[in-house]
Design a protein around this motif. Structure first.
Motif, PDB file in Angstrom:
ATOM      1  N   HIS A 174       1.045  -3.436   1.050  1.00 56.31           N
ATOM      2  CA  HIS A 174       0.368  -2.890   2.647  1.00 56.31           C
ATOM      3  C   HIS A 174      -0.010  -4.279   3.541  1.00 56.31           C
ATOM      4  CE1 HIS A 174      -0.361   0.390   0.354  1.00 56.31           C
ATOM      5  NE2 HIS A 174      -1.063   0.248  -0.508  1.00 56.31           N
TER       6      HIS A 174
ATOM      7  N   GLU B  24      -5.828  -2.912   0.818  1.00 59.44           N
ATOM      8  CA  GLU B  24      -6.121  -1.848  -0.110  1.00 59.44           C
ATOM      9  C   GLU B  24      -8.176  -1.466  -0.150  1.00 59.44           C
ATOM     10  OE1 GLU B  24      -3.231   0.075  -1.906  1.00 59.44           O
ATOM     11  OE2 GLU B  24      -4.400   1.927  -3.251  1.00 59.44           O
TER      12      GLU B  24
ATOM     13  N   HIS C   1       4.714  -2.120  -4.524  1.00 54.69           N
ATOM     14  CA  HIS C   1       4.518  -2.375  -3.048  1.00 54.69           C
ATOM     15  C   HIS C   1       3.441  -2.459  -2.292  1.00 54.69           C
ATOM     16  CE1 HIS C   1       1.686   1.171  -3.748  1.00 54.69           C
ATOM     17  NE2 HIS C   1       0.889   0.818  -2.656  1.00 54.69           N
TER      18      HIS C   1
ATOM     19  N   PHE D 281       2.720   6.407  -4.196  1.00 54.15           N
ATOM     20  CA  PHE D 281       2.175   4.381  -4.610  1.00 54.15           C
ATOM     21  C   PHE D 281       2.414   4.236  -5.638  1.00 54.15           C
ATOM     22  CE2 PHE D 281       0.015   7.119  -0.429  1.00 54.15           C
ATOM     23  CZ  PHE D 281      -0.510   6.268   0.290  1.00 54.15           C
TER      24      PHE D 281
ATOM     25  N   TRP E 180      -1.171   0.705   6.643  1.00 57.02           N
ATOM     26  CA  TRP E 180      -1.104   1.358   5.062  1.00 57.02           C
ATOM     27  C   TRP E 180       0.088   1.785   4.285  1.00 57.02           C
ATOM     28  CZ3 TRP E 180      -3.233   5.735   2.315  1.00 57.02           C
ATOM     29  CH2 TRP E 180      -3.943   5.330   0.893  1.00 57.02           C
TER      30      TRP E 180
ATOM     31  N   HIS F 297       1.342  -4.043  -5.490  1.00 60.49           N
ATOM     32  CA  HIS F 297       0.221  -3.455  -7.036  1.00 60.49           C
ATOM     33  C   HIS F 297       1.181  -1.869  -6.693  1.00 60.49           C
ATOM     34  CE1 HIS F 297      -1.010  -2.432  -2.038  1.00 60.49           C
ATOM     35  NE2 HIS F 297      -1.421  -1.072  -3.155  1.00 60.49           N
TER      36      HIS F 297
HETATM   37 FE   FE2 Z   1      -1.171   0.601  -2.212  1.00 56.58          FE
END
Ligand code: FE2
Length: 191
Positions: free
Chosen positions: A92, A96, A90, A86, A156, A134
């Motif tokens: 999702h 989040e 990246h 992480f 996720w 992020h």
């Molecule tokens: Fe993330």
């Protein structure tokens, strides 16, 4: 209490309402929630029970179907491998959402042409919408305990941008647990 920085501009802000309004302009929800529901060493089940109302309200706000408690520290097996998933830029397919119970970490948010660093600590709730570029890492003590919400846990999975933008930013922590030697760094940043 969170610390919001724009490292490219040497800007740092620790004022709750400023942080909330600045992040809101970036479509990021930031709130301060009470920590006095349960003792700090309570089990995950006790935490989920104590925050049942907030968990249910957040599920309604974002269409989340489940919540859990993540709890890691420096002795967690494979922690660095987990963090390495992480700490590169990246996105999702789902939001989040984190309410921090203990420990500190940094969300770097790359929105438009700006990168914001949001250091979160106990009592901070942050909601990063799906699709936001992020990355995240822990502060030096490698500790975080947080409630997480999910629409679908398979959503996720990180989708890496491979932009390399993350390599240009140091994960510096400035929060309450990091006063002292870090104060000097903070003064230098603002010089
Ligand atoms: Fe993330």
């Amino acid at each position: 209490m969170a610390v919001l920085r724009f490292p490219d501009f040497g800007e740092m802000n620790q004022n709750e309402s400023d942080i909330r309004s600045t992040l809101a302009e970036m479509s990021i929800d930031y709130e301060r929630w009470s920590l006095d529901r349960v003792p700090a060493d309570s089990s995950a089940d006790a935490v989920l029970a104590a925050y049942a109302d907030e968990i249910a309200q957040m599920k309604q706000r974002g269409g989340y179907v489940t919540a859990d408690v993540i709890d890691v520290n420096s002795s967690t097996p494979n922690l660095e491998v987990m963090l390495a998933r992480f700490d590169k830029e990246h996105t999702h397919d789902e939001d989040e959402v984190r309410f921090i119970l203990a420990g500190r970490g940094i969300f770097f948010l790359h929105i438009g042409d700006r990168v914001a660093s949001v250091e979160v600590g106990p009592g901070d709730m942050l909601r990063v919408p799906r699709g936001t570029t992020h990355w995240f890492t822990l502060c030096e003590d490698r500790r975080i305990r947080a409630i997480r919400w999910f629409q679908d846990t398979s959503g996720w999975t990180p989708h890496y941008t491979d932009s390399g933008v993350d390599r240009g930013y140091q994960p510096l922590c400035f929060g309450p647990a990091y006063l002292g030697s870090r104060v000097e760094t903070k003064i230098n940043l603002n010089a």
